[in-house]
Design an enzyme around this catalytic site. Structure first.
Site, PDB file in Angstrom:
ATOM      1  CG  ASP A 132       5.462   0.512   7.654  1.00  0.00           C
ATOM      2  OD1 ASP A 132       5.774   0.504   8.860  1.00  0.00           O
ATOM      3  OD2 ASP A 132       6.272   0.726   6.743  1.00  0.00           O
ATOM      4  CE  LYS A 165       3.311  -4.278  12.507  1.00  0.00           C
ATOM      5  NZ  LYS A 165       3.464  -3.732  11.145  1.00  0.00           N
ATOM      6  N   GLY A 166       0.018  -0.636  15.097  1.00  0.00           N
ATOM      7  CA  GLY A 166       0.021   0.202  16.307  1.00  0.00           C
ATOM      8  C   GLY A 166      -1.355   0.755  16.598  1.00  0.00           C
ATOM      9  N   GLY A 222       8.087   1.042  13.524  1.00  0.00           N
ATOM     10  CA  GLY A 222       7.558   2.382  13.802  1.00  0.00           C
ATOM     11  C   GLY A 222       6.053   2.231  13.813  1.00  0.00           C
ATOM     12  CG  HIS A 223       4.254  -0.442  15.748  1.00  0.00           C
ATOM     13  ND1 HIS A 223       4.094  -1.575  16.494  1.00  0.00           N
ATOM     14  CD2 HIS A 223       4.906  -0.837  14.616  1.00  0.00           C
ATOM     15  CE1 HIS A 223       4.630  -2.605  15.854  1.00  0.00           C
ATOM     16  NE2 HIS A 223       5.136  -2.175  14.730  1.00  0.00           N
ATOM     17  CD  GLN A 257      10.008  -5.751  12.205  1.00  0.00           C
ATOM     18  OE1 GLN A 257      10.107  -6.710  12.951  1.00  0.00           O
ATOM     19  NE2 GLN A 257      10.214  -4.532  12.635  1.00  0.00           N
ATOM     20  CB  THR A 276      13.440   5.903   7.757  1.00  0.00           C
ATOM     21  OG1 THR A 276      12.315   5.344   7.062  1.00  0.00           O
ATOM     22  CG2 THR A 276      14.028   4.858   8.682  1.00  0.00           C
ATOM     23  N   GLY A 302      -9.536   5.709   8.923  1.00  0.00           N
ATOM     24  CA  GLY A 302      -8.727   6.898   9.179  1.00  0.00           C
ATOM     25  C   GLY A 302      -7.725   6.580  10.267  1.00  0.00           C
TER      26      GLY A 302
HETATM   27  P1  GDP Z   1       2.484  -0.139  11.810  1.00  0.00           P
HETATM   28  O1  GDP Z   1       3.962  -0.157  11.689  1.00  0.00           O
HETATM   29  O2  GDP Z   1       1.840  -1.398  11.310  1.00  0.00           O
HETATM   30  O3  GDP Z   1       2.002   0.211  13.180  1.00  0.00           O
HETATM   31  O4  GDP Z   1       1.974   1.011  10.828  1.00  0.00           O
HETATM   32  P2  GDP Z   1       2.637   2.491  10.653  1.00  0.00           P
HETATM   33  O5  GDP Z   1       2.295   3.298  11.829  1.00  0.00           O
HETATM   34  O6  GDP Z   1       4.081   2.390  10.287  1.00  0.00           O
HETATM   35  O7  GDP Z   1       1.898   2.991   9.350  1.00  0.00           O
HETATM   36  C1  GDP Z   1       0.523   3.100   9.264  1.00  0.00           C
HETATM   37  C2  GDP Z   1       0.188   4.563   8.948  1.00  0.00           C
HETATM   38  O8  GDP Z   1      -1.153   4.637   8.540  1.00  0.00           O
HETATM   39  C3  GDP Z   1       0.295   5.465  10.153  1.00  0.00           C
HETATM   40  O9  GDP Z   1       0.658   6.753   9.731  1.00  0.00           O
HETATM   41  C4  GDP Z   1      -1.128   5.475  10.717  1.00  0.00           C
HETATM   42  O10 GDP Z   1      -1.429   6.662  11.445  1.00  0.00           O
HETATM   43  C5  GDP Z   1      -1.927   5.432   9.452  1.00  0.00           C
HETATM   44  N1  GDP Z   1      -3.223   4.738   9.519  1.00  0.00           N
HETATM   45  C6  GDP Z   1      -3.573   3.633  10.234  1.00  0.00           C
HETATM   46  N2  GDP Z   1      -4.830   3.256   9.915  1.00  0.00           N
HETATM   47  C7  GDP Z   1      -5.277   4.133   9.007  1.00  0.00           C
HETATM   48  C8  GDP Z   1      -6.497   4.257   8.272  1.00  0.00           C
HETATM   49  O11 GDP Z   1      -7.409   3.457   8.386  1.00  0.00           O
HETATM   50  N3  GDP Z   1      -6.585   5.317   7.403  1.00  0.00           N
HETATM   51  C9  GDP Z   1      -5.596   6.216   7.218  1.00  0.00           C
HETATM   52  N4  GDP Z   1      -5.763   7.198   6.350  1.00  0.00           N
HETATM   53  N5  GDP Z   1      -4.425   6.113   7.886  1.00  0.00           N
HETATM   54  C10 GDP Z   1      -4.263   5.083   8.746  1.00  0.00           C
HETATM   55  P1  IMO Z   2       6.773  -2.011  11.356  1.00  0.00           P
HETATM   56  O1  IMO Z   2       6.729  -2.799  12.656  1.00  0.00           O
HETATM   57  C1  IMO Z   2       8.189  -1.859   7.228  1.00  0.00           C
HETATM   58  C2  IMO Z   2      12.086  -3.702   6.431  1.00  0.00           C
HETATM   59  C3  IMO Z   2      13.218  -2.779   6.003  1.00  0.00           C
HETATM   60  C4  IMO Z   2      14.012  -3.719   5.133  1.00  0.00           C
HETATM   61  C5  IMO Z   2      13.894  -5.057   5.850  1.00  0.00           C
HETATM   62  C6  IMO Z   2      15.055  -5.397   6.773  1.00  0.00           C
HETATM   63  O2  IMO Z   2       6.692  -0.546  11.523  1.00  0.00           O
HETATM   64  O3  IMO Z   2       5.778  -2.582  10.398  1.00  0.00           O
HETATM   65  P2  IMO Z   2      15.845  -4.489   9.168  1.00  0.00           P
HETATM   66  O4  IMO Z   2      16.203  -3.111   9.619  1.00  0.00           O
HETATM   67  O5  IMO Z   2      14.723  -5.111   9.922  1.00  0.00           O
HETATM   68  O6  IMO Z   2      17.021  -5.403   9.072  1.00  0.00           O
HETATM   69  O7  IMO Z   2      15.323  -4.285   7.635  1.00  0.00           O
HETATM   70  O8  IMO Z   2      12.701  -4.978   6.630  1.00  0.00           O
HETATM   71  N1  IMO Z   2      11.429  -3.336   7.710  1.00  0.00           N
HETATM   72  C7  IMO Z   2      10.212  -2.776   7.787  1.00  0.00           C
HETATM   73  N2  IMO Z   2       9.368  -2.366   6.817  1.00  0.00           N
HETATM   74  N3  IMO Z   2       7.825  -1.781   8.527  1.00  0.00           N
HETATM   75  C8  IMO Z   2       8.640  -2.222   9.509  1.00  0.00           C
HETATM   76  O9  IMO Z   2       8.265  -2.297  10.796  1.00  0.00           O
HETATM   77  C9  IMO Z   2       9.926  -2.706   9.158  1.00  0.00           C
HETATM   78  N4  IMO Z   2      10.980  -3.184   9.861  1.00  0.00           N
HETATM   79  C10 IMO Z   2      11.868  -3.575   8.961  1.00  0.00           C
HETATM   80  O10 IMO Z   2      12.719  -1.671   5.298  1.00  0.00           O
HETATM   81  O11 IMO Z   2      13.393  -3.850   3.880  1.00  0.00           O
HETATM   82 MG    MG Z   3       5.509   0.964  10.868  1.00  0.00          MG
END
Ligand code: GDP
Ligand code: IMO
Ligand code: MG
Length: 423
Positions: free
Chosen positions: A13, A16-17, A40-41, A221, A298, A410
């Site tokens: 999280d 990356k997305g 979840g990207h 991840q 989730t 942001g």
């Molecule tokens: P990923 O799994 O690595 O793609 O990241 P996620 O999407 O799960 O979580 C990143 C969250 O931070 C998302 O809600 C993005 O919209 C948000 N986000 C990404 N970059 C920034 C940033 O620079 N500032 C803020 N406030 N939010 C961000």
């Molecule tokens: P993105 O790509 C954050 C975590 C789960 C758990 C562990 C194992 O959005 O960054 P799994 O379902 O893979 O067997 O769970 O890994 N986990 C993540 N945490 N971002 C993710 O993906 C994750 N994918 C799995 O919360 O601790």
């Molecule tokens: Mg994510």
């Protein structure tokens, strides 16, 4: 041409997305190489927010090919929902999304097994995403998995055999379940999968490289969730590190180019497992509130804490990162001071190298820096950065030994500052 790889350096999280979406215009192909719908990207642009799980984040840029690689796992039911959501918002995927014949399928019984194993672990549970990731990769490694390419060869029989095996395990664990409804949506999902080109992705990538196509590999991840190098056993079941892009796409190590390492200006983690810099106090809650740190799929609250440079240095080393990208800098905009963990104290010893195991006895040693107390969300260039923010950047670059190429201020695509433009 080489394959550039983009990876999360923390516990997932990192953002990356968003960055894949920003970089995608520079590439011809964007490919996922591991993980599955546990990811979840999130991408935001033009006032819209999208969350991708199995589909690569290059899908919103016109004319780009997106590939789900051999190292990834795919759940047809969730894939169908993802495709329908995108198509419902006017994004046509046909001819732009390919699936490797060697990618493994997540069966409905993998999801049930995931839940059963977690229930059995009780307090020791991993806190998985419940998507069947562990059981699907277990079947892959134990040579029992079903692949996308199997859809065309006596699939029904292979499926039934696998399910019979899984049901024996579920019964042994006294796990109660209802398979019928899960199976129905799963087989509907198979029809959606069949709408897309199923390719020999290894040959596809070799040909693309020979034709000088630019490829971006999108990690899911983060390095600290890697099956070999993460905080085992509280990890996911795939290689999330740079080397995973080689096995997950079928490209040789000599063909890896830039390695983009993505990290948050602080740290988060979902699920169980050690987290030395975790803040269980009001500061942690402030990070959660300001950063909207709740799972993109989730909705689970993410655990929050200060940046951990011991873990980050380790990740950079394992991944061979060449350029860093710092996300969510704006979340720290209101803080008077900001802490960064530079070493661990373990049994009265100061440790700078990431140890075999991190547990409750690990105490973070912090350096405290001045906050910048300035709203950065509308900034367009690094010339606007406050002095204290520049000091924070320099401190991190010196400690990590690599330049920070992108600063994100942001969630929107536009809120991205590229510091020296040689991408
Ligand atoms: P990923 O799994 O690595 O793609 O990241 P996620 O999407 O799960 O979580 C990143 C969250 O931070 C998302 O809600 C993005 O919209 C948000 N986000 C990404 N970059 C920034 C940033 O620079 N500032 C803020 N406030 N939010 C961000
Ligand atoms: P993105 O790509 C954050 C975590 C789960 C758990 C562990 C194992 O959005 O960054 P799994 O379902 O893979 O067997 O769970 O890994 N986990 C993540 N945490 N971002 C993710 O993906 C994750 N994918 C799995 O919360 O601790
Ligand atoms: Mg994510």
């Amino acid at each position: 041409m080489k394959v550039d790889v983009l990876l999360g350096l923390q516990w997932g999280d990192e953002g990356k997305g968003k960055i894949v979406d920003v970089l995608a215009p520079n590439y011809d192909i964007v490919a996922r190489f591991q993980g599955g719908p546990n990811a979840g990207h999130t991408l935001e642009f033009e006032g819209q927010k999208y969350v991708l799980r199995s589909i690569p984040s290059g899908v919103f840029q016109d004319g780009k090919i997106n590939v789900i690689g051999n190292g990834a796992t795919l759940d047809p039911a969730l894939f169908k929902a993802e495709v329908e959501a995108l198509e419902g918002s006017g994004h046509c995927l046909t001819d732009r999304l390919y699936i490797s014949k060697k990618a493994h399928l997540i069966l409905p019984t993998h999801r049930l097994l995931d839940a059963a194993y977690e229930a059995q672990k009780g307090n020791e549970k991993i806190g998985t995403t419940g998507k069947g990731i562990g059981p699907a990769y277990t079947d892959k490694v134990s040579r029992n998995g079903l692949r996308i390419g199997d859809l065309d060869h006596q699939f029904e029989e292979k499926y039934r055999n696998a399910v019979a095996r899984h049901e024996t395990l579920l019964r042994q664990m006294n796990f109660e379940y209802d398979l019928a409804s899960l199976e129905k949506e799963w087989f509907e999902g198979i029809e959606t999968v069949k709408r897309f080109q199923r390719i020999d992705s290894d040959h596809f990538f070799h040909k693309a490289l020979a034709e000088n196509k630019k490829i971006l590999a999108e990690g899911a991840q983060g390095t600290m969730l890697d099956i070999d190098f993460g905080s085992y056993p509280f990890v996911t079941s795939s290689n999330t590190i740079c080397a995973g892009a080689c096995t997950g796409l079928g490209v040789p190590p000599s063909k890896i180019g830039e390695v983009f390492g993505v990290f948050k200006a602080y740290c988060t983690r979902v699920g169980s497992g050690p987290f030395p810099t975790e803040l269980s106090d009001a500061t942690g809650q402030l990070l959660r509130d300001r950063g909207r740190e709740y799972g993109s799929v989730t909705g689970r609250p993410r655990r929050c804490g200060w940046i951990d440079l011991v873990a980050l240095r380790y990740a950079i080393q394992i991944d061979g990162v060449t350029q860093l990208m710092m996300m969510k800098s704006d979340i720290l905009d209101t803080f008077d001071t900001i802490k960064a963990c530079v070493a661990y104290e373990i049994e009265e010893q100061e440790i700078e190298d990431f140890p075999f195991e991190i547990n409750e006895s690990v105490k973070p040693i912090y350096v405290e820096l001045d906050g910048w107390k300035t709203d950065m969300t509308k900034m367009q260039s690094e010339e606007e950065f406050p002095e204290e923010f520049n000091a924070y950047l320099s401190f991190l670059e010196e400690n990590l030994g690599i330049n920070i190429k992108i600063v994100s201020v942001g969630p929107d695509r536009e809120q991205t500052i590229i510091r020296y433009n040689n991408l």
